[in-house]
Design an enzyme around this catalytic site. Structure first.
Site, short mmCIF file in Angstrom:
data_model
loop_
_atom_site.label_atom_id
_atom_site.label_comp_id
_atom_site.label_asym_id
_atom_site.label_seq_id
_atom_site.Cartn_x
_atom_site.Cartn_y
_atom_site.Cartn_z
CG HIS A 178 -2.95 3.22 3.12
ND1 HIS A 178 -3.64 2.97 1.70
CD2 HIS A 178 -2.78 2.00 3.85
CE1 HIS A 178 -3.91 1.76 1.92
NE2 HIS A 178 -3.30 1.18 3.15
CG ASN A 224 -6.53 -0.92 2.25
OD1 ASN A 224 -5.86 -0.49 1.20
ND2 ASN A 224 -5.78 -1.38 3.06
CB CYS A 278 -1.02 0.09 1.27
SG CYS A 278 -1.76 -1.27 1.28
O1 UT7 Z 1 -3.18 -1.47 4.07
C1 UT7 Z 1 -2.73 -2.31 4.86
C2 UT7 Z 1 -3.58 -3.74 4.97
N1 UT7 Z 1 -4.01 -4.02 6.17
C3 UT7 Z 1 -4.50 -3.40 7.38
O2 UT7 Z 1 -4.64 -2.05 7.22
C4 UT7 Z 1 -5.15 -4.02 8.37
C5 UT7 Z 1 -5.00 -3.25 9.78
N2 UT7 Z 1 -5.86 -3.93 10.63
C6 UT7 Z 1 -7.05 -3.55 10.90
O3 UT7 Z 1 -7.43 -2.60 10.17
C7 UT7 Z 1 -7.62 -4.28 12.00
O4 UT7 Z 1 -7.00 -4.93 12.82
C8 UT7 Z 1 -9.03 -5.04 11.24
C9 UT7 Z 1 -10.12 -4.13 10.93
C10 UT7 Z 1 -8.38 -5.96 10.39
C11 UT7 Z 1 -9.57 -6.03 12.64
O5 UT7 Z 1 -10.02 -4.98 13.66
P1 UT7 Z 1 -9.84 -5.38 15.09
O6 UT7 Z 1 -10.38 -4.34 15.99
O7 UT7 Z 1 -8.32 -5.65 15.08
O8 UT7 Z 1 -10.31 -6.80 15.15
P2 UT7 Z 1 -9.86 -8.16 15.63
O9 UT7 Z 1 -9.36 -8.89 14.57
O10 UT7 Z 1 -9.41 -8.07 16.94
O11 UT7 Z 1 -11.09 -8.99 15.86
C12 UT7 Z 1 -12.07 -8.69 16.89
C13 UT7 Z 1 -13.50 -9.60 16.50
C14 UT7 Z 1 -13.06 -11.10 16.51
O12 UT7 Z 1 -13.95 -12.17 17.09
P3 UT7 Z 1 -13.59 -12.78 18.40
O13 UT7 Z 1 -12.40 -13.60 17.99
O14 UT7 Z 1 -13.32 -11.61 19.36
O15 UT7 Z 1 -14.53 -13.43 18.81
C15 UT7 Z 1 -13.07 -11.37 14.84
O16 UT7 Z 1 -13.39 -12.79 14.42
O17 UT7 Z 1 -14.23 -9.40 15.49
C16 UT7 Z 1 -14.05 -10.35 14.59
N3 UT7 Z 1 -14.18 -9.96 13.23
C17 UT7 Z 1 -15.39 -9.82 12.58
N4 UT7 Z 1 -16.93 -9.87 13.07
C18 UT7 Z 1 -17.72 -9.11 12.14
C19 UT7 Z 1 -13.22 -10.13 12.41
N5 UT7 Z 1 -13.68 -9.68 10.98
C20 UT7 Z 1 -15.04 -9.31 11.32
C21 UT7 Z 1 -16.14 -9.02 10.56
N6 UT7 Z 1 -17.47 -9.02 10.82
N7 UT7 Z 1 -15.85 -8.76 9.36
#
Ligand code: UT7
Length: 336
Positions: A255, A285, A115
């Protein structure tokens, strides 16, 4: 001999017509609009049509940028395409674009920096003009991420979208254009965001397809922590090299990965959110395309004005980071 000053003298972007909302995603994976909006800020994204590839979007964006600059394709000396989703491994997408737009005097290559790719490309392209080797460089960030997303994985498929943004670089009046930059990489983080198969390490096979190894694999949380740390520090380094401070920033173009990452960068830089360009709600993104699309929309909507100090900052797979400080020149201060 003194280095020449280099600025963006034309900018354009393109996003595919088809819009996919969070509600649409609810039908594909176990997710919901509230979670996506609250955790990422994304409401919608654009998805390329069947048969529409990265070079197609890159060409549309490039043509708009050339028109905007009033520069003919034959005047372009170099085409750089930043992408993680080229049409194919080779020839480069840059060569496909060079041929399609008729930039017959241009050299062409692709650049991979995730990115951060557009800002990497901007700084790379600028060097050729600063040194006097080239006069006009076309830098494009273009991605068709929808083709490498696992549409059964809610952790990744809700985050990304397709699109392209392009900029024509040229010489500008002294004191304008690119004033300072910062590029960096930390290969230790390579495992955190990758496309595992299809290269020389794990060639494509029936088994790689069965194991879904041709899709984006990401440790979202780890990438998030990295982004929170690096966005502010990269922009501060670029500002320092420009001889400026955070209070000089008129417009921040980050970004577009996650609204929480953008808010944290703005806070670290003490830049109020009114000065931050945000469009990830509409497009998600778009990786290397996100910064040039945001820059194009900000400039053409009047949010960026002549003489403004504009800071671009991004992070991505690699892991990589990149920032550029520009004194906005487009229009009044272009040379040649
Ligand atoms: O350009 C570079 C590319 N990458 C990025 O920019 C990614 C950077 N990271 C992020 O933006 C965030 O880490 C995410 C948006 C990917 C995830 O957000 P988070 O607040 O870090 O969530 P998490 O991964 O800690 O997940 C929290 C919960 C999990 O459930 P449990 O295990 O707590 O029960 C996930 O399974 O949210 C769940 N979850 C979802 N729930 C509904 C993950 N994705 C989803 C979803 N819908 N799409």
């Amino acid at each position: 001999m003194k280095n020449k000053s280099v600025g963006i003298i034309g900018i354009g972007s393109y996003v595919p017509e088809h819009e996919m909302t969070n509600k649409d995603l609810e039908k594909l994976v176990n997710t919901n609009d509230e979670w996506i909006v609250e955790r990422t800020g994304i409401k919608s994204r654009r998805i390329a049509a069947d048969g529409e590839a990265t070079s197609d979007m890159a060409v549309f964006a490039a043509q708009k940028a050339l028109n905007d600059a009033g520069v003919a394709a034959e005047e372009i000396d170099l085409v750089i395409v930043a992408t993680a989703t080229p049409d194919m491994s080779f020839p480069s997408t840059a060569c496909l674009v060079q041929e399609r737009i008729g930039a017959k005097h241009a050299a062409a290559f692709d650049l991979t920096a995730g990115c951060s790719g557009f800002v990497y490309g901007f700084i790379t392209g600028s060097q050729f003009i600063q040194s006097g080797l080239y006069k006009k460089v076309l830098v494009i960030g273009a991605e068709t991420l929808s083709r490498i997303l696992d549409w059964t994985d809610r952790n990744t498929c809700v985050l990304f979208g397709d699109g392209a943004g392009a900029a024509v670089l040229g010489e500008v009046e002294e004191g304008y254009g690119l004033l300072g930059s910062e590029l960096g990489a930390d290969g230790h983080g390579g495992e955190l965001l990758k496309l595992p198969a299809g290269g020389s390490r794990i060639p494509a096979s029936h088994s790689t397809v069965d194991q879904r190894q041709h899709y984006v694999s990401m440790s979202g949380n780890e990438v998030f922590k990295f982004a929170i740390k690096i966005m502010g520090s990269a922009a501060l380094k670029a500002l320092e090299r420009a001889g400026l401070t955070r209070s000089d920033v008129d417009v921040l173009v980050p970004h577009q990965a996650n609204i929480r990452i953008i808010q944290s960068a703005a806070k670290r830089l003490k830049v109020p959110l009114e000065k931050v360009v945000i469009n990830l709600d509409k497009y998600g993104n778009t990786s290397a395309a996100s910064i040039p699309i945001a820059l194009d929309e900000a400039f053409h909507s009047g949010a960026i004005k002549q003489g403004n100090v504009v800071v671009l900052v991004g992070f991505g797979a690699g892991l990589t980071w990149a920032s550029a400080v520009i004194k906005w020149n487009k229009g009044d201060h272009t040379i040649g």
